[in-house]
Scaffold this active site. Structure first.
Site, PDB file in Angstrom:
ATOM      1  N   CYS A 115      -8.317  12.706   2.760  1.00 11.50           N
ATOM      2  CA  CYS A 115      -7.940  14.019   3.279  1.00 11.50           C
ATOM      3  C   CYS A 115      -8.413  15.111   2.316  1.00 11.50           C
ATOM      4  CB  CYS A 115      -6.440  14.082   3.545  1.00 11.50           C
ATOM      5  SG  CYS A 115      -5.975  15.498   4.540  1.00 11.50           S
ATOM      6  N   HIS A 119      -5.259   9.408   7.034  1.00 18.09           N
ATOM      7  CA  HIS A 119      -4.432   8.926   5.929  1.00 18.09           C
ATOM      8  C   HIS A 119      -4.062   7.445   6.073  1.00 18.09           C
ATOM      9  CE1 HIS A 119      -3.390  12.697   3.797  1.00 18.09           C
ATOM     10  NE2 HIS A 119      -3.581  13.272   4.969  1.00 18.09           N
ATOM     11  N   GLU A 124      -3.149   5.504   3.800  1.00 10.67           N
ATOM     12  CA  GLU A 124      -2.001   5.190   2.934  1.00 10.67           C
ATOM     13  C   GLU A 124      -0.678   5.498   3.627  1.00 10.67           C
ATOM     14  OE1 GLU A 124      -3.483   7.966   2.948  1.00 10.67           O
ATOM     15  OE2 GLU A 124      -2.149   9.578   2.283  1.00 10.67           O
TER      16      GLU A 124
END
Lengths: 272, 1015
Positions: free
Chosen positions: A97, A231, A233
């Protein structure tokens, strides 16, 4: 010799996803440290001690003057040789990002062989003109040299950005990057059959930002430096999915973890 | 600086195929969405003015190294892009340049300066940057004037605009904004205020000084300076013995302000109820109805760690971690500058969390807004913005504040009522988390200051922005409200500070910490001085944004992004080193003492000496009158309708702003940063069905969760504020139950926003408004006790009136009840969307004929121009019955028997079923006949649209039905129908068709109202 890869997760100045970025690398079997950029500048810490560098998401410097620009400059002017040495040593780097925006603005992605840190692409404002948090489906290029996305087909992840439209001012570069497998990950219609990644821009919100060729993330020619707008994660566990309450699932690791595991395994097999 | 050159950089989007100017397109969309004005095209030029000693070569290199993107933007220095035919081949029809007034926080400029110093470190401390932007218009409709466009593009209170009309544009007479130079300030010496004057004069001193103190309070201050002992001490310290300095008076005014000391909640109230004949005295609503119940609950549980006295309440979440939560309002500033006001609201409440105990990490935000109707077509009084502009500005402020701080916005609500036209309500809440013990063994929720600790001011600098915020918010809004009360937050300065403070906490470097909010240093240092018994503060060393501020201004300025921290002398060096690393300013400004006094100096000169006891206990208790006379409302006029027309009514109800989808707005908040979001704001197959409470799992990889929800029901205040408060609390809890909260670990926050309830010439109905407050507090007491739901923190804002054009607009009395609770296993959390066609639909809880002040009643009132009233029975609560049902339901969820659960509230059963169907792309068939057994006189209106409390709509897999029904035995649990494929939603009463509607039509209505516009 140590057998646990060490990850430098950069922090400071408005980076804000370092906590979960550290968590996913640790879940993937690495030892991850929060490393304030200034600790690398002042010599208190050194990238030499790490095998992976991650630039997490966030709003470094509030996205003013263009997302990632000012943080990119901190790295490009303040840490230039440390970063170049890290990349030239063949160590994996990821930008997620805002971290991806940083790597693109500082010229590390899509990058060049000399690691000259010359910007060739950019991330423009979403066509919608504003920030959005929604889930997207990504498809990976099976022919990409990217070590981070190896073996991956599709992944569902949240996107959370206002400036994620991947563009360049030289369209011939797009063909080059496609040829060399650098367009590693693209937005795709979740209802389509795999594989179906295409250059034709998908309608909003399947493509949340109207990125050229539906590009969600790119890697450099070596496949070691990788960045993406979505994202992974944030999908570290099944209970974080957008529609998990509708699915019959065995709870456990989320779809995003493969990316981090890939890099940790790469380091274990190739660098340690 | 006068001879330092100014370089003017301009940046705009490059004209490349497939690359729109999204900034310009957004402005175009905003005009279409907010005002129905279609313009041909809009482009935006960003401008950075840099005053610095750079060579022209250096200046040129900075164009594409810093200000413009070399790939996608055009950039120039000292040449306007408007004259470049390759960039703008066709001259615009109108050009409008806007920029900040001098002294207003300019975050982009600050970032630009930082970026400049990265490239040219030698310019340190000498360069200045300012930003402005130029909007270019083509194809503007004839009837639209440049002035009108400009008025929508800037806020006169904080910004300037220069306009080039068509003639100017043709003549290339482009608008330019000059560098916003601040006129030099001349520091005023502390003055002495003579209080030996008449009572009238005392009031005048309070009013002209914006002190917001009443006569009794002014007299108490007068008496203090008549005290012989006080005079002796003052003389010894070199102060005028018999009169306050302006510094002292300002400090007292801040500390005793309604905003800081909650005088109305602490007042002695004489309460009369004309209905029951009750005539009683209440000694502090806060102590009686909020503190006492919570303390009673505290004696029965072991997880209430810190309540009432800190910046937020703290509960033990597990053995290793505690959670805290706080909600605040930022109403007055948001009325004046929606963007800046709301942004300071959210970053301000984040600091309350950072200032809890020894410092907690903010992990989630909640935002609840109350606005005037976005489609309001009446006249807007002078000095006010149209509600749609307030909405957009507030939303943008909270979005920037939350997103840039990396704190997810997980839950909230947006409520509309015409009476919020005068003052919008902007509730900002934050949840924090901290380790139960720090590495050095201290419990993190307990502050540990000792006399001798050094007082540090950390973060931003002090400026003239935000002077008198606390006292200003204690007054009603008028056309003369001061612009100095408006500020713009700086999330990045704050984020750097949060990173630094949390690191300092874990290193054991913090003994005491609080934020600088209302009242600035006077409050932050003063409050902590109460812990050690004194403080000694030197204002001359406080870093300033602008030289020349007077002592009292430095003391009370509410400039943002500042914490005040007490550090042991042994740790000062390490603390300062950490600040340097994080590029955070930390300045030692004083010492905590046990002298009994808050002493303020400016260098060698003492400018204030206020005994702690007088400062915190000297304010006289208010004596107020309250009288309850139930209001009378006209009844609702129900039309005669068939099933299809009933469906159209549902369609219109779903399009009401209070019910309509807020997705366009909510999606632009980051709700997933920290990677903990289990139940998100929207769910369902298309990710567009509204959820109830948020569930987060804040420790990555672990399955224990926290539940966060909100309840708000201001409509019911029109009939009875008791019912309003009861509905708010039940809604918050119901929402939490819908996701499977652990009912043994729940805590609440009460946030009252009231119109002035003190009877006066300006407020002739003060007794009634106070009686509403009494009733709301009694509901809070009753319901929280019944639900075993302690209030761990709260806030009140008691002057939500606006006097504009001579007319007073008061907000409806509004209680926001926020809830935080535990979730034992997030893998068992339940979402609101129906899951599969064929699943059985149940309504839990009793339905009564309760349509008074319902959303339907308000819709009929609005549609009939007031002919139809809102009168009728309002929802009555049976908290004991509800809780018992909630417990059975959460047990059924734990056993995996519940496929979906959705709160039944605004719009009643009908809207609830529709929302659940949205999540499954399905329809449904419902039979309401089972629920008619609850109530002898219920009709179809009551069954479909009534808003009886304690109800939850649940769906269950057919195979789980028997087990589910068994687990709900003894509770009102009615099987109403099933989830069906197709587009129809049908409500029958036995064999009679009551209502039928098309789901796709409902979806269009529900999504259309609050669509913020597309590029």
């Amino acid at each position: 010799m140590v057998d646990t890869p060490r990850v430098a997760v950069l922090s400071g100045f408005g980076i804000n996803c370092e906590t979960e970025t550290i968590a996913v690398f640790e879940m993937a079997g690495a030892k991850a440290d929060r490393v304030h950029v200034n600790r690398l500048v002042n010599g208190e810490m050194s990238l030499d001690d790490y095998q992976i560098m991650a630039v997490p998401g966030g709003f470094s410097f509030g996205d003013h003057l263009g997302s990632g620009r000012l943080m990119g400059n901190r790295l490009r002017f303040g840490l230039r040789e440390q970063v170049r040495a890290f990349v030239k040593a063949g160590k994996p780097v990821i930008g997620i990002c805002n971290g991806f925006q940083v790597l693109v603005k500082m010229g590390l992605l899509p990058g060049d062989e000399e690691v000259s840190l010359t910007q060739t692409a950019s991330l423009a404002l979403n066509d919608s003109g504003h920030y959005e948090n929604r889930w997207a489906t990504l498809e990976f290029d099976p022919n990409s040299p990217c070590i981070w996305t190896k073996g991956m087909t599709r992944m569902r992840v949240p996107v959370r950005h206002g400036e994620g439209k991947f563009v360049t001012d030289d369209r011939t570069l797009l063909d080059e990057w496609a040829e060399s497998g650098q367009l590693a990950v693209r937005y795709v219609n979740p209802d389509s059959d795999y594989p179906s990644a295409s250059d034709k821009i998908l309608p909003y919100p399947i493509s949340p930002n109207q990125s050229w060729r539906n590009i969600a993330g790119v890697c450099d020619r070596t496949g070691l430096v990788f960045g993406l707008m979505p994202h992974p994660e944030a999908n570290h566990s099944t209970w974080l999915g957008a529609t998990w309450t509708r699915e019959e699932i065995e709870h456990g690791e989320g779809e995003g973890m493969t990316i981090f595991r890939n890099a940790v395994n790469y380091v274990k097999n190739s660098l340690l | 600086m006068a001879d330092t050159p100014v370089f003017s950089y301009e940046v705009t989007t490059k004209d490349v195929e497939g690359l729109p100017d999204a900034r310009g397109d957004s402005i175009k969309a905003m005009f279409a969405s907010n005002y129905g004005v279609e313009v041909g095209a809009v482009r935006v030029i960003l401008r950075y003015q840099v005053r610095a000693q750079m060579s022209s070569e250096e200046a040129r290199s900075a164009i594409f190294d810093l200000f413009a993107d070399p790939v996608i933007e055009e950039g120039s220095v000292n040449e306007t892009l408007l004259n470049d035919q390759t960039v703008f081949p066709i001259a615009p029809q109108i050009a409008i340049a806007t920029g900040f007034k001098p002294g207003v926080t300019d975050n982009a400029a600050q970032a630009g300066l930082d970026g400049l110093l990265t490239i040219f470190p030698a310019l340190f401390e000498q360069a200045e940057v300012a930003t402005s932007r130029t909007y270019l218009f083509w194809g503007v409709p004839e009837e639209i004037s440049p002035d009108w466009l400009a008025s929508k593009l800037h806020n006169r209170m904080i910004e300037r605009a220069i306009i080039a009309d068509t003639i100017d544009c043709q003549a290339k007479n482009w608008p330019t904004i000059n560098f916003p130079d601040r006129p030099a300030l001349l520091q005023q010496k502390p003055s002495i205020v003579n209080l030996e004057v008449s009572d009238e004069k005392l009031i005048e001193i309070s009013q002209t000084g914006l002190l917001a103190l009443n006569l009794e309070e002014m007299q108490a201050i007068q008496a203090h300076y008549r005290n012989a002992k006080v005079r002796i001490t003052r003389e010894a310290r070199g102060l005028v013995p018999n009169a306050p300095t302006d510094v002292e008076l300002e400090c007292l005014a801040q500390t005793w302000s309604e905003h800081c000391s909650h005088k109305i909640f602490a007042a002695k109230i004489h309460h009369i109820d004309t209905e029951t004949g009750e005539d009683c005295s209440i000694d502090s609503l806060f102590k009686t109805h909020i503190m006492t119940p919570t303390l009673d609950i505290q004696s029965k549980v072991d997880w209430l760690l810190s309540i009432f006295h800190d910046n937020s309440g703290v509960i033990a979440w597990n053995d290793d971690w505690s959670l805290c939560m706080k909600a605040e309002t930022h109403n007055s500033p948001s009325a004046l500058d929606p963007f800046g006001g709301a942004m300071t609201g959210i970053v301000g409440v984040n600091r309350d969390i950072l200032g809890t105990g020894l410092g907690a990490r903010p992990i989630a935000n909640t935002d609840v807004f109350c606005f005037g109707p976005p489609n309001y077509s009446g006249a807007i009084p002078e000095g006010l913005f149209h509600p749609s502009r307030v909405f957009r500005g507030v939303h943008a402020g909270v979005r920037a504040g939350g997103n840039e701080s990396g704190i997810p916005t997980v839950n909230g609500a947006i409520i509309f009522d015409e009476r919020y036209l005068g003052k919008p309500l902007v509730y900002c809440g934050t949840v924090g988390m901290m380790p139960r013990r720090l590495p050095d063994g201290r419990e993190s929720h307990i502050k540990t200051p000792t006399p001798g600790d050094i007082v540090y001011m950390v973060g931003g600098r002090v400026g003239s922005d935000g002077i008198h915020g606390a006292t200003f918010s204690s007054l009603e809004l008028t056309e003369e409200s001061p612009s100095s009360a408006v500020q713009i937050g700086d999330p990045i300065t704050q984020k750097k500070m949060i990173d630094m403070v949390l690191e300092a906490r874990d290193l054991g470097l913090i003994q005491v910490i609080t934020d600088n909010g209302a009242g600035g240093l006077s409050s932050s240092v003063g409050e902590m001085a109460e812990l050690t018994g004194g403080a000694d503060l030197d204002l001359s060393v406080v870093p300033l944004k602008q030289a020349g501020l007077s002592a009292w201004e430095i003391l009370v300025s509410e400039s943002q992004e500042r914490m005040t921290i007490g550090v042991s002398t042994a740790d000062c060096e390490a603390f300062e080193k950490l600040a340097v690393l994080h590029e955070v300013e930390a300045t030692a400004v004083g010492t905590f003492t046990d002298s009994g006094s808050f002493i303020v100096r400016f260098g060698e000169q003492t400018v204030a000496d206020l005994p702690i006891s007088f400062l915190y206990d000297g304010c006289p208790q208010l004596q107020l009158e309250s009288e309850w006379i139930p209001p009378i409302h006209e009844p609702i006029i129900f039309p005669q309708v068939n099933a299809n027309e009933f469906g159209e009514i549902l369609c219109r109800l779903m399009a009401r702003p209070n019910v309509a989808s807020k997705e366009w707005w909510v999606r632009s908040y980051d709700h997933e940063v920290i990677a903990q979001s289990v139940i998100k704001p929207f769910g369902g197959v298309n990710h567009d069905a509204p959820g109830d409470a948020a569930v987060i799992a804040p420790i990555q990889g672990q399955t224990q969760g926290a539940v966060i929800s909100n309840g708000i029901a201001p409509r019911y205040s029109d009939i009875d504020a008791y019912a309003m408060a009861a509905a708010s609390i039940d809604e918050a809890l119901r929402n939490a139950v819908c996701v499977g909260v652990d009912l043994d670990l729940i805590a609440g926050l009460d946030n009252f926003c009231w119109p002035d309830p003190v009877e006066s010439a300006k407020t002739p109905d003060g007794r009634y408004k106070l009686a509403q407050l009494v009733r709301a507090n009694r509901a809070l007491d009753d319901i929280c006790r019944a639900y075993n739901l302690p209030c761990i923190s709260g806030k009140d804002s008691m002057k939500n009136d606006a006097i504009l054009d001579g007319k007073k607009i008061s907000v409806p009395p509004t209680l926001l009840f926020s809830l935080i609770g535990n979730h034992s296993d997030v893998r068992k959390a339940v979402s609101s969307d129906f899951k599969n066609v064929g699943d059985h639909i149940y309504l839990l809880g009793e339905t009564h004929q309760e349509l008074g002040a319902s959303e339907l009643a308000f819709m009929f009132r609005d549609e009939s121009n007031g002919r139809s009233g809102i009168g009728g029975t309002i929802p009555e609560i049976d908290a004991k019955r509800n809780l018992s049902m909630y417990r059975s339901l959460t047990a059924a969820m734990g056993a995996g028997l519940v496929a979906s659960a959705h709160d039944c509230s605004d719009g009643g059963l009908a809207t609830t079923v529709a929302e659940c169907c949205f999540g499954c792309d399905s329809g449904s068939i419902i039979d309401i006949s089972p629920i008619t057994s609850d109530c002898s006189h219920i009709d179809s209106w009551g069954a479909l649209f009534g808003e009886s409390l304690g109800r939850i709509l649940v769906s269950v897999k057919p195979t789980d039905s028997v087990a589910f029904e068994a687990s709900m035995k003894g509770h009102a649990c009615y099987k109403l129908g099933r989830v069906e494929s197709g587009d129809n939603i049908t409500f029958n009463n036995g064999n009679d068709s009551v209502m039928t509607a098309s789901m796709s039509a409902l979806r269009v209505a529900w999504k259309g109202t609050l669509d913020g516009g597309t590029n």
